[in-house]
Design a protein around this motif. Structure first.
Motif, short mmCIF file in Angstrom:
data_model
loop_
_atom_site.label_atom_id
_atom_site.label_comp_id
_atom_site.label_asym_id
_atom_site.label_seq_id
_atom_site.Cartn_x
_atom_site.Cartn_y
_atom_site.Cartn_z
N ILE A 231 6.38 -4.71 -5.06
CA ILE A 231 7.41 -5.44 -5.85
C ILE A 231 7.60 -6.67 -5.75
N ALA A 232 7.83 -7.12 -4.49
CA ALA A 232 8.17 -8.51 -4.23
C ALA A 232 6.90 -9.42 -4.76
N SER A 233 5.66 -8.89 -4.75
CA SER A 233 4.49 -9.74 -5.07
C SER A 233 4.55 -9.93 -6.68
N LEU A 234 4.97 -8.82 -7.24
CA LEU A 234 5.11 -8.85 -8.90
C LEU A 234 6.35 -9.79 -9.27
N GLU A 235 7.31 -9.70 -8.67
CA GLU A 235 8.31 -10.82 -8.98
C GLU A 235 7.88 -12.10 -8.75
N GLY A 236 7.23 -12.34 -7.84
CA GLY A 236 6.73 -13.65 -7.54
C GLY A 236 5.71 -14.07 -8.57
N GLU A 237 4.88 -13.12 -9.07
CA GLU A 237 3.92 -13.45 -9.99
C GLU A 237 4.56 -13.69 -11.48
N LYS A 238 5.61 -12.80 -11.58
CA LYS A 238 5.84 -12.87 -12.90
C LYS A 238 6.61 -14.40 -13.10
N ILE A 239 7.35 -14.78 -12.12
CA ILE A 239 7.79 -16.25 -12.08
C ILE A 239 6.77 -17.37 -12.58
N LYS A 240 5.64 -17.13 -12.16
CA LYS A 240 4.56 -18.22 -12.37
C LYS A 240 3.47 -17.65 -13.41
N ASN A 241 3.73 -16.68 -13.94
CA ASN A 241 2.75 -15.96 -15.15
C ASN A 241 1.50 -15.94 -14.26
N GLY A 242 1.47 -15.23 -13.07
CA GLY A 242 0.28 -14.88 -12.57
C GLY A 242 -0.42 -13.67 -12.78
N PRO A 243 -1.13 -13.05 -11.97
CA PRO A 243 -1.87 -11.72 -12.22
C PRO A 243 -1.07 -10.91 -11.53
N TYR A 244 -0.84 -9.63 -12.17
CA TYR A 244 -0.29 -8.48 -11.82
C TYR A 244 -1.05 -7.65 -10.64
N ASN A 245 -2.28 -7.69 -10.60
CA ASN A 245 -3.27 -7.15 -9.71
C ASN A 245 -3.27 -7.54 -8.43
N THR A 246 -2.27 -7.78 -7.82
CA THR A 246 -2.19 -8.66 -6.53
C THR A 246 -2.82 -7.39 -5.50
N PRO A 247 -3.21 -7.98 -4.18
CA PRO A 247 -3.50 -7.14 -3.33
C PRO A 247 -2.53 -6.11 -2.68
N GLU A 248 -1.36 -6.58 -2.93
CA GLU A 248 -0.36 -5.61 -2.25
C GLU A 248 -0.29 -4.54 -3.55
N ALA B 80 6.72 -9.70 -20.78
CA ALA B 80 6.54 -9.79 -19.08
C ALA B 80 7.26 -8.79 -18.33
N ASP B 81 8.19 -8.28 -19.09
CA ASP B 81 9.10 -7.44 -18.44
C ASP B 81 8.20 -5.98 -18.02
N LEU B 82 7.52 -5.62 -18.89
CA LEU B 82 6.44 -4.47 -18.99
C LEU B 82 5.13 -4.89 -18.04
N LYS B 83 4.86 -5.89 -18.18
CA LYS B 83 3.53 -6.33 -17.43
C LYS B 83 3.77 -6.57 -16.12
N TYR B 84 4.80 -6.86 -15.51
CA TYR B 84 4.94 -6.88 -14.08
C TYR B 84 6.01 -5.91 -13.54
N ASP B 85 6.21 -4.83 -14.53
CA ASP B 85 7.26 -3.70 -14.05
C ASP B 85 6.53 -2.77 -13.11
#
Length: 211
Positions: free
Chosen positions: A3-20, A56-61
């Motif tokens: 969840i923390a990684s998603l919040e970080g990626e949402k801020i910078k419009n990064g990928p949601y498929n992080t390793p975490e 973005a809310d749905l993308k990184y939820d």
């Protein structure tokens, strides 16, 4: 961490498929696709239960992210909304998963609705397309999926037959093995559990493991 990684990626419009996120989803869904329940897949993808369409809310939820195989993800797209959320509802209480007949032309998978909600109907439509396909490529992929399911169910049925004939220590060993096969982590668990539900009187002792 996911969840923390998603919040970080949402801020910078990064990928949601992080390793975490990948690691957490693989653990949550026991390494199997949430739609077809196959574990023998070579391409994992992160699927949005509700298509984000740039939202973005749905993308990184985190609650909107599910582990899927490429076959199911590319079949679903945004064509079947809304569908059942298997993390919040007992899908098997709303849909019966059955395989009738034998290898050959009379073999058929049946998804029987036990509830009239639109989510149930859409989920059944999705499952039918996943397991049978509509395009030439998807039909080939679906054939492989059904073959994998057939082998898994055949092995499960053999365990149950051996359990009925076994005695003492061997019976206890087979009981433990069947319990493992009926758990959420088992591939195609919905089909296995419905085999027991449909034969509850014959397998009363095993039925207790799915309730």
């Amino acid at each position: 961490m996911a969840i923390a990684s998603l919040e970080g990626e949402k801020i910078k419009n990064g990928p949601y498929n992080t390793p975490e996120v990948n690691a957490a989803l693989k653990e949550l869904f026991h390494g199997k696709c949430y739609i077809c329940e196959n574990k023998q897949i070579t391409s994992y993808q992160i699927e949005h239960l509700i298509s984000h369409r740039g939202n973005a809310d749905l993308k990184y939820d985190w609650n909107n992210l599910f582990l899927a195989c490429a076959h199911c993800n590319n079949t679903k797209l945004n064509n079947y909304e809304p569908i059942l959320d298997c993390t919040k509802e007992n899908v098997e209480a709303l849909i019966a998963f059955r395989r009738t007949g034998y290898f050959g032309t009379d073999e058929k998978l049946l998804f029987v609705k036990l509830d009239d909600r639109i989510e149930v109907e859409n989920t059944i439509k999705l499952l039918q397309e996943v397991y049978y396909g509509t395009t030439p490529q998807k039909k080939m992929e679906a054939t492989i999926l059904r073959r994998t399911l057939r082998k898994e169910l055949s092995a499960f049925k053999e365990y149950v037959r051996e359990y009925q004939e076994a005695e003492d220590e061997e019976k206890e060993d087979l009981k433990y093995l069947i319990q493992q096969q009926l758990r959420d982590s088992s591939p195609f668990a919905a089909f296995k559990r419905w085999l027991i539900r449909d034969n509850q009187e014959a397998y009363a002792e095993l039925f207790a493991y799915i309730e």
